[in-house]
Design an enzyme around this catalytic site. Structure first.
Site, PDB file in Angstrom:
ATOM      1  N   ARG A 167       0.822  -1.221   0.000  1.00 33.75           N
ATOM      2  CA  ARG A 167       0.000   0.000   0.000  1.00 33.75           C
ATOM      3  C   ARG A 167       0.852   1.265   0.000  1.00 33.75           C
ATOM      4  O   ARG A 167       0.514   2.250   0.657  1.00 33.75           O
ATOM      5  CB  ARG A 167      -0.966   0.013   1.202  1.00 33.75           C
ATOM      6  CG  ARG A 167      -1.870  -1.185   1.287  1.00 33.75           C
ATOM      7  CD  ARG A 167      -2.800  -1.318   0.091  1.00 33.75           C
ATOM      8  NE  ARG A 167      -3.496  -2.576   0.187  1.00 33.75           N
ATOM      9  CZ  ARG A 167      -3.081  -3.711  -0.412  1.00 33.75           C
ATOM     10  NH1 ARG A 167      -2.012  -3.699  -1.207  1.00 33.75           N
ATOM     11  NH2 ARG A 167      -3.743  -4.819  -0.265  1.00 33.75           N
ATOM     12  N   SER A 216     -10.681  -2.226   3.706  1.00 31.70           N
ATOM     13  CA  SER A 216      -9.981  -2.504   4.973  1.00 31.70           C
ATOM     14  C   SER A 216      -9.639  -1.182   5.651  1.00 31.70           C
ATOM     15  O   SER A 216      -8.993  -0.330   5.049  1.00 31.70           O
ATOM     16  CB  SER A 216      -8.681  -3.257   4.710  1.00 31.70           C
ATOM     17  OG  SER A 216      -8.974  -4.489   4.119  1.00 31.70           O
ATOM     18  N   GLU A 286      -5.267   2.241   7.016  1.00 31.22           N
ATOM     19  CA  GLU A 286      -5.023   2.173   5.565  1.00 31.22           C
ATOM     20  C   GLU A 286      -5.808   3.313   4.906  1.00 31.22           C
ATOM     21  O   GLU A 286      -5.384   3.907   3.928  1.00 31.22           O
ATOM     22  CB  GLU A 286      -5.497   0.814   5.021  1.00 31.22           C
ATOM     23  CG  GLU A 286      -5.322   0.701   3.521  1.00 31.22           C
ATOM     24  CD  GLU A 286      -5.459  -0.728   2.997  1.00 31.22           C
ATOM     25  OE1 GLU A 286      -5.088  -1.668   3.711  1.00 31.22           O
ATOM     26  OE2 GLU A 286      -5.949  -0.877   1.862  1.00 31.22           O
TER      27      GLU A 286
HETATM   28  C1  FAD Z   1     -15.422  -2.393  -0.772  1.00 33.85           C
HETATM   29  C2  FAD Z   1     -13.972  -2.013  -0.921  1.00 33.85           C
HETATM   30  C3  FAD Z   1     -13.028  -3.003  -1.145  1.00 33.85           C
HETATM   31  C4  FAD Z   1     -11.664  -2.666  -1.271  1.00 33.85           C
HETATM   32  N1  FAD Z   1     -10.765  -3.668  -1.512  1.00 33.85           N
HETATM   33  C5  FAD Z   1      -9.449  -3.344  -1.661  1.00 33.85           C
HETATM   34  C6  FAD Z   1      -8.487  -4.375  -1.943  1.00 33.85           C
HETATM   35  O1  FAD Z   1      -8.799  -5.553  -2.036  1.00 33.85           O
HETATM   36  N2  FAD Z   1      -7.186  -4.002  -2.091  1.00 33.85           N
HETATM   37  C7  FAD Z   1      -6.779  -2.692  -2.010  1.00 33.85           C
HETATM   38  O2  FAD Z   1      -5.579  -2.412  -2.185  1.00 33.85           O
HETATM   39  N3  FAD Z   1      -7.686  -1.708  -1.741  1.00 33.85           N
HETATM   40  C8  FAD Z   1      -8.991  -1.991  -1.572  1.00 33.85           C
HETATM   41  N4  FAD Z   1      -9.901  -0.998  -1.306  1.00 33.85           N
HETATM   42  C9  FAD Z   1      -9.432   0.402  -1.115  1.00 33.85           C
HETATM   43  C10 FAD Z   1      -9.380   1.257  -2.397  1.00 33.85           C
HETATM   44  O3  FAD Z   1     -10.357   0.833  -3.333  1.00 33.85           O
HETATM   45  C11 FAD Z   1      -7.988   1.231  -3.030  1.00 33.85           C
HETATM   46  O4  FAD Z   1      -7.022   1.786  -2.171  1.00 33.85           O
HETATM   47  C12 FAD Z   1      -7.954   1.996  -4.371  1.00 33.85           C
HETATM   48  O5  FAD Z   1      -6.722   1.744  -5.023  1.00 33.85           O
HETATM   49  C13 FAD Z   1      -8.137   3.498  -4.203  1.00 33.85           C
HETATM   50  O6  FAD Z   1      -8.387   4.039  -5.492  1.00 33.85           O
HETATM   51  P1  FAD Z   1      -9.219   5.388  -5.667  1.00 33.85           P
HETATM   52  O7  FAD Z   1      -9.200   5.725  -7.109  1.00 33.85           O
HETATM   53  O8  FAD Z   1     -10.548   5.259  -5.037  1.00 33.85           O
HETATM   54  O9  FAD Z   1      -8.283   6.399  -4.853  1.00 33.85           O
HETATM   55  P2  FAD Z   1      -8.743   7.432  -3.717  1.00 33.85           P
HETATM   56  O10 FAD Z   1      -9.368   6.681  -2.605  1.00 33.85           O
HETATM   57  O11 FAD Z   1      -9.499   8.552  -4.335  1.00 33.85           O
HETATM   58  O12 FAD Z   1      -7.312   7.984  -3.243  1.00 33.85           O
HETATM   59  C14 FAD Z   1      -6.448   7.182  -2.480  1.00 33.85           C
HETATM   60  C15 FAD Z   1      -5.089   7.891  -2.388  1.00 33.85           C
HETATM   61  O13 FAD Z   1      -4.470   7.894  -3.661  1.00 33.85           O
HETATM   62  C16 FAD Z   1      -4.251   9.240  -4.122  1.00 33.85           C
HETATM   63  N5  FAD Z   1      -4.556   9.248  -5.545  1.00 33.85           N
HETATM   64  C17 FAD Z   1      -5.712   8.807  -6.143  1.00 33.85           C
HETATM   65  N6  FAD Z   1      -5.595   8.927  -7.476  1.00 33.85           N
HETATM   66  C18 FAD Z   1      -4.376   9.444  -7.708  1.00 33.85           C
HETATM   67  C19 FAD Z   1      -3.680   9.821  -8.892  1.00 33.85           C
HETATM   68  N7  FAD Z   1      -4.225   9.677 -10.109  1.00 33.85           N
HETATM   69  N8  FAD Z   1      -2.428  10.363  -8.770  1.00 33.85           N
HETATM   70  C20 FAD Z   1      -1.852  10.526  -7.549  1.00 33.85           C
HETATM   71  N9  FAD Z   1      -2.458  10.195  -6.391  1.00 33.85           N
HETATM   72  C21 FAD Z   1      -3.707   9.666  -6.481  1.00 33.85           C
HETATM   73  C22 FAD Z   1      -5.180  10.116  -3.307  1.00 33.85           C
HETATM   74  O14 FAD Z   1      -4.666  11.442  -3.163  1.00 33.85           O
HETATM   75  C23 FAD Z   1      -5.176   9.364  -1.977  1.00 33.85           C
HETATM   76  O15 FAD Z   1      -4.005   9.703  -1.262  1.00 33.85           O
HETATM   77  C24 FAD Z   1     -11.259  -1.306  -1.175  1.00 33.85           C
HETATM   78  C25 FAD Z   1     -12.227  -0.307  -0.954  1.00 33.85           C
HETATM   79  C26 FAD Z   1     -13.576  -0.656  -0.823  1.00 33.85           C
HETATM   80  C27 FAD Z   1     -14.584   0.434  -0.614  1.00 33.85           C
END
Ligand code: FAD
Length: 297
Positions: A167, A216, A286
């Protein structure tokens, strides 16, 4: 400021609950979904000139905002994004593209490498920023090059894989924006569709997908599973206001209806304190606190 931002499609006074998967949070002064790198660059320059705080988000699926909201600009890169271009196993895709959609499309086209990530509800950019992973797969395993905005410049860079870990990646806001990625997938050996279906089935069975959450809540501590520690401390089902430690999976905090951001935060603190005093393990969130991502540059 507002006039210039509105010109490129920014919305004003947007509830953060519309932008994050926890479905909580007060208003954001401005929200912009940039259509292209030129819009993004324009908005960033404007905020720099006027010293407006900026936060960059993907699909908001790993974010806990505050009930007070955010008095600045949220740039959201999700949805409308460059669709993937496949040249054999080499895939170039915009950062706002859905990771799950990309995983499904890759398998349909006969490639493997993303099948275990199907079901992660974020964007490709968010996955690169977080080095998202599941069921033994991680985005870093297939990442080759990253399209970035850094120090006012857009560039392609070979992925710094040795700096990516659990992560964690060097490609995250504040400071860096991922606008695209180049992935290298392998030809399917005949197992990809089955693996993908199996991972999705495990998610449906084990995760509280019908309630808002951010996945998580805590990282996996060395040698333990956060959910097992939390459950072992009798906290499964514990609640603060509308926030609850999921009864299905103690590693998730869910919004069971009407939760505030402070309900979620109080519950996270209670879980951390209890687990620390009963097991000696400090759980590290996380989920990212939105206000900690605020940056004036
Ligand atoms: C039901 C559920 C299940 C999940 N399962 C998993 C799993 O199995 N494994 C896992 O790793 N995660 C999981 N997650 C967490 C999440 O989906 C991941 O961390 C995902 O990668 C976040 O992507 P996002 O586009 O929503 O980023 P955001 O939540 O919008 O941002 C997360 C971070 O990344 C940064 N960020 C986002 N986009 C960019 C970009 N383009 N450039 C630079 N920085 C950026 C943001 O500033 C922030 O710091 C889960 C979440 C939910 C709700």
């Amino acid at each position: 400021m507002s006039k210039a931002l509105k010109k490129i499609g920014a919305r004003q006074d947007v509830p953060l609950s519309e932008l994050v998967s926890f479905r909580v949070g007060g208003p954001a002064a401005f929200v912009l979904q940039p259509k292209n790198e030129a819009d993004l660059s324009f908005a960033l320059t404007l905020c720099k000139q006027e010293r407006v705080p900026v936060i960059f988000l993907g699909n908001g699926t790993n974010i806990l905002p505050s009930d007070e909201g955010f008095d600045g600009l949220i740039i959201e890169m999700s949805g409308d994004s460059d669709a993937p271009v496949f040249e054999g196993g080499k895939v170039t895709v915009g950062a706002g593209y859905s990771l799950t959609a990309l995983a499904k499309e890759s398998v349909q086209r006969g490639y493997m490498g993303l099948e275990r990530l199907c079901g992660i509800p974020g964007t490709v950019g968010g996955a690169v920023a977080m080095n998202a992973g599941a069921y033994g797969g991680e985005i870093k395993n297939v990442l080759r090059r990253v399209r970035l905005w850094r120090d006012g410049v857009f560039l392609w860079e070979d992925a710094r894989l040795d700096e990516m870990g659990y992560r964690k990646s060097p490609y995250t806001w504040p400071g860096t924006i991922v606008t695209g990625a180049e992935l290298c997938l392998q030809p399917d050996d005949g197992t990809a569709a089955e693996t993908m279906a199996d991972c999705m089935r495990r998610r449906r069975e084990k995760q509280p997908l019908s309630l808002p959450s951010a996945g998580s809540t805590f990282k996996r501590p060395e040698g333990h599973f956060a959910g097992a520690l939390i459950e072992g401390c009798g906290l499964k089902g514990a609640s603060e206001g509308g926030a609850q430690v999921s009864e299905l999976h103690a590693g998730f905090i869910v919004n069971r209806g009407g939760a505030t951001a402070s309900d979620i935060l109080s519950l996270m603190k209670r879980v951390q304190t209890t687990v620390l005093s009963e097991t000696g393990v400090l759980l590290e969130p996380e989920v990212k606190r939105l206000e900690e991502l605020s940056c004036i540059f």
